[in-house]
Design an enzyme around this catalytic site. Structure first.
Site, PDB file in Angstrom:
ATOM      1  N   LYS A  12       1.383   4.157   7.130  1.00  0.00           N
ATOM      2  CA  LYS A  12       0.508   5.004   6.276  1.00  0.00           C
ATOM      3  C   LYS A  12       0.969   6.484   6.417  1.00  0.00           C
ATOM      4  CE  LYS A  12      -2.255   1.730   4.943  1.00  0.00           C
ATOM      5  NZ  LYS A  12      -1.375   0.643   5.356  1.00  0.00           N
ATOM      6  N   SER A  63       0.878  -1.108   0.065  1.00  0.00           N
ATOM      7  CA  SER A  63      -0.068   0.001   0.059  1.00  0.00           C
ATOM      8  C   SER A  63       0.814   1.288  -0.009  1.00  0.00           C
ATOM      9  CB  SER A  63      -0.894  -0.149   1.210  1.00  0.00           C
ATOM     10  OG  SER A  63      -0.252   0.224   2.425  1.00  0.00           O
TER      11      SER A  63
END
Length: 211
Positions: free
Chosen positions: A172, A135
């Site tokens: 993230k 991701s």
């Protein structure tokens, strides 16, 4: 070496001996920090190498789980070698997901020696996490990479962070909005994670990759 550093290493050695007597195993870097009152695991790493140089403990390849006490007791009062001041053994803490969150296992599996010049002289505490998932590939963080993380509890918008959500950690990009926190992936195939709050474990400040 100052007297303070000498005393600290004596305290580290005494704590290790007591931990072995009570637990029958070696303490982790974090347990030594908490037990002796040291802020940085990097400082503990250097102290352990000094103790090893003086024949008080033995370790294999920087792995604290291989730590053994040596019976010949000698107070660590001689100066550190210059080479050890140029190297930090950075703790490696398991794997963290870059796709979906996984359990944050706060156990030091091993250490990785890196040049001290990689790190600013700011007294920060650094550790590494292995990345699982894709991701964050648009930020240049790939599956199998190790991210270098500065341990801290705050972050600015746009910084890559290691965030803890309940008992799961993820890497993230951090954004704080008025009514929620967004943990944004750097891959259009993944959805952002939106939460009311989360705990920041640290900010990603570097990358270690083996081709």
């Amino acid at each position: 070496m100052t007297m303070d550093a000498t005393q600290r290493r004596r305290d580290v050695y005494r704590f290790i001996r007591q931990f072995f007597e009570e637990q029958g195993m070696a303490p982790s870097y974090r347990q030594i920090c908490d037990g002796v009152g040291i802020a940085s695991t990097s400082t503990v790493s250097k102290d352990l190498h000094i103790l090893e140089t003086h024949g008080l403990i033995k370790m294999t390849e920087g792995n604290y789980r291989s730590m053994q006490l040596v019976d010949a007791i000698q107070q660590p009062s001689a100066p550190a070698t210059a080479t050890r001041d140029d190297i930090y053994d950075i703790p490696v803490y398991g794997a963290v997901a870059a796709g979906s969150p996984i359990y944050a296992d706060d156990i030091c599996e091993t250490t990785l020696p890196l040049p001290a010049s990689f790190f600013p002289n700011d007294g920060g505490d650094y550790f590494l996490l292995e990345i699982h998932g894709e991701s964050m590939i648009d930020a240049g963080i790939f599956d199998g990479d190790h991210v270098i993380v500065r341990r801290q509890e705050t972050a600015r918008n746009g910084q890559q962070v290691v965030a803890l959500i309940e008992d799961e950690a993820t890497v993230k990009t951090f954004y704080r909005h008025p009514d929620h926190i967004e943990l944004r992936p750097e891959n259009p195939n993944y959805r952002p994670i939106r939460v009311r709050d989360c705990r920041i474990l640290g900010v990603v400040c570097g990358l270690y990759r083996i081709y």
